[in-house]
Design a protein around this motif. Structure first.
Motif, short mmCIF file in Angstrom:
data_model
loop_
_atom_site.label_atom_id
_atom_site.label_comp_id
_atom_site.label_asym_id
_atom_site.label_seq_id
_atom_site.Cartn_x
_atom_site.Cartn_y
_atom_site.Cartn_z
N MET A 40 48.58 55.48 49.37
CA MET A 40 49.45 54.39 48.99
C MET A 40 48.62 53.31 48.31
O MET A 40 47.53 52.99 48.74
CB MET A 40 50.14 53.83 50.24
CG MET A 40 50.98 52.63 49.97
SD MET A 40 51.75 52.02 51.47
CE MET A 40 53.43 52.23 51.01
N LYS A 41 49.17 52.78 47.27
CA LYS A 41 48.49 51.75 46.51
C LYS A 41 48.48 50.44 47.30
O LYS A 41 49.49 50.02 47.83
CB LYS A 41 49.20 51.56 45.18
CG LYS A 41 48.33 50.97 44.13
CD LYS A 41 48.96 51.12 42.78
CE LYS A 41 47.85 51.13 41.78
NZ LYS A 41 48.22 51.63 40.51
N TYR A 42 47.30 49.82 47.36
CA TYR A 42 47.15 48.56 48.07
C TYR A 42 47.35 47.41 47.09
O TYR A 42 46.78 47.38 46.02
CB TYR A 42 45.76 48.47 48.72
CG TYR A 42 45.59 47.25 49.56
CD1 TYR A 42 46.06 47.22 50.87
CD2 TYR A 42 45.01 46.10 49.05
CE1 TYR A 42 45.93 46.10 51.65
CE2 TYR A 42 44.88 44.96 49.82
CZ TYR A 42 45.34 44.97 51.12
OH TYR A 42 45.21 43.85 51.90
N ILE A 43 48.18 46.46 47.48
CA ILE A 43 48.50 45.32 46.63
C ILE A 43 47.68 44.11 47.07
O ILE A 43 47.67 43.75 48.25
CB ILE A 43 50.01 44.97 46.72
CG1 ILE A 43 50.87 46.18 46.39
CG2 ILE A 43 50.35 43.78 45.83
CD1 ILE A 43 50.74 46.70 45.00
N VAL A 44 47.02 43.49 46.12
CA VAL A 44 46.26 42.26 46.38
C VAL A 44 47.22 41.08 46.29
O VAL A 44 47.89 40.89 45.28
CB VAL A 44 45.11 42.10 45.37
CG1 VAL A 44 44.41 40.76 45.56
CG2 VAL A 44 44.14 43.25 45.48
N THR A 45 47.30 40.31 47.37
CA THR A 45 48.15 39.11 47.38
C THR A 45 47.34 37.84 47.22
O THR A 45 47.90 36.79 46.95
CB THR A 45 48.97 39.03 48.69
OG1 THR A 45 48.08 39.02 49.80
CG2 THR A 45 49.92 40.22 48.79
N ASN A 46 46.02 37.96 47.39
CA ASN A 46 45.14 36.81 47.24
C ASN A 46 43.90 37.29 46.50
O ASN A 46 43.02 37.93 47.08
CB ASN A 46 44.77 36.24 48.63
CG ASN A 46 43.80 35.07 48.54
OD1 ASN A 46 43.33 34.71 47.46
ND2 ASN A 46 43.50 34.48 49.68
N ASN A 47 43.81 36.95 45.21
CA ASN A 47 42.70 37.46 44.41
C ASN A 47 41.36 36.78 44.72
O ASN A 47 40.36 37.10 44.10
CB ASN A 47 43.02 37.38 42.92
CG ASN A 47 43.20 35.97 42.43
OD1 ASN A 47 43.06 35.02 43.18
ND2 ASN A 47 43.52 35.83 41.16
N GLU A 48 41.34 35.90 45.70
CA GLU A 48 40.07 35.31 46.14
C GLU A 48 39.56 35.98 47.41
O GLU A 48 38.45 35.72 47.85
CB GLU A 48 40.25 33.81 46.35
CG GLU A 48 40.52 33.08 45.05
CD GLU A 48 40.70 31.58 45.24
OE1 GLU A 48 40.40 31.07 46.34
OE2 GLU A 48 41.15 30.93 44.29
N ASP A 49 40.37 36.85 47.99
CA ASP A 49 40.01 37.56 49.21
C ASP A 49 39.28 38.86 48.83
O ASP A 49 39.89 39.83 48.38
CB ASP A 49 41.27 37.87 50.03
CG ASP A 49 40.97 38.52 51.37
OD1 ASP A 49 39.85 39.06 51.56
OD2 ASP A 49 41.87 38.50 52.23
N GLU A 50 37.97 38.86 49.03
CA GLU A 50 37.17 40.01 48.61
C GLU A 50 37.52 41.28 49.38
O GLU A 50 37.42 42.39 48.85
CB GLU A 50 35.68 39.68 48.74
CG GLU A 50 35.25 38.65 47.71
CD GLU A 50 33.75 38.44 47.66
OE1 GLU A 50 33.01 39.38 48.02
OE2 GLU A 50 33.34 37.35 47.26
N GLN A 51 37.97 41.15 50.62
CA GLN A 51 38.39 42.31 51.40
C GLN A 51 39.62 42.96 50.77
O GLN A 51 39.70 44.19 50.68
CB GLN A 51 38.71 41.92 52.84
CG GLN A 51 37.57 42.16 53.80
CD GLN A 51 38.05 41.99 55.23
OE1 GLN A 51 38.93 41.17 55.51
NE2 GLN A 51 37.47 42.75 56.13
N GLN A 52 40.57 42.16 50.36
CA GLN A 52 41.76 42.70 49.70
C GLN A 52 41.40 43.39 48.39
O GLN A 52 41.93 44.46 48.09
CB GLN A 52 42.78 41.59 49.42
CG GLN A 52 43.53 41.12 50.63
CD GLN A 52 44.66 40.17 50.24
OE1 GLN A 52 45.24 40.29 49.16
NE2 GLN A 52 44.96 39.24 51.13
#
Length: 100
Positions: free
Chosen positions: A1-13
């Motif tokens: 499943m594709k993971y969606i980044v909701t916070n582009n400053e969160d390196e873990q995401q």
């Protein structure tokens, strides 16, 4: 499943999204590098995505719309394969269309 980044400053995401994309690409590569998998995928696209058949259902706009939705999904899959693995895409066509 594709993971969606909701916070582009969160390196873990960002890392999860990159890892997810790499996993998807490895899966597609595994399918496209195996003749039986290519044949299976081609058959599914023909059968369920109406790739080489009319999606029109006379007198039933709902069924026609449903079939067109399936065709759109199939087109997206084919475009991704064709753009990412053009040689394997051609092999898929050869495997499925030119059986001996």
């Amino acid at each position: 499943m594709k993971y969606i980044v909701t916070n582009n400053e969160d390196e873990q995401q960002i890392k999860r999204a990159e890892d997810s994309e790499k996993a998807i690409q490895r899966g597609l590569e595994a399918i496209m590098n195996n003749e039986l998998s290519r044949r299976w995928l081609y058959d599914r696209l023909q059968t369920f995505a109406h790739m080489d058949a009319s999606s029109h259902v006379p007198g039933c706009s709902d069924s026609t719309a449903f079939n067109e939705g399936a065709r759109s999904v199939g087109q997206a899959i084919i475009i991704e394969i064709r753009d990412t693995y053009p040689n394997q895409y051609m092999k898929m066509l050869e495997d499925s269309l030119f059986d001996d």
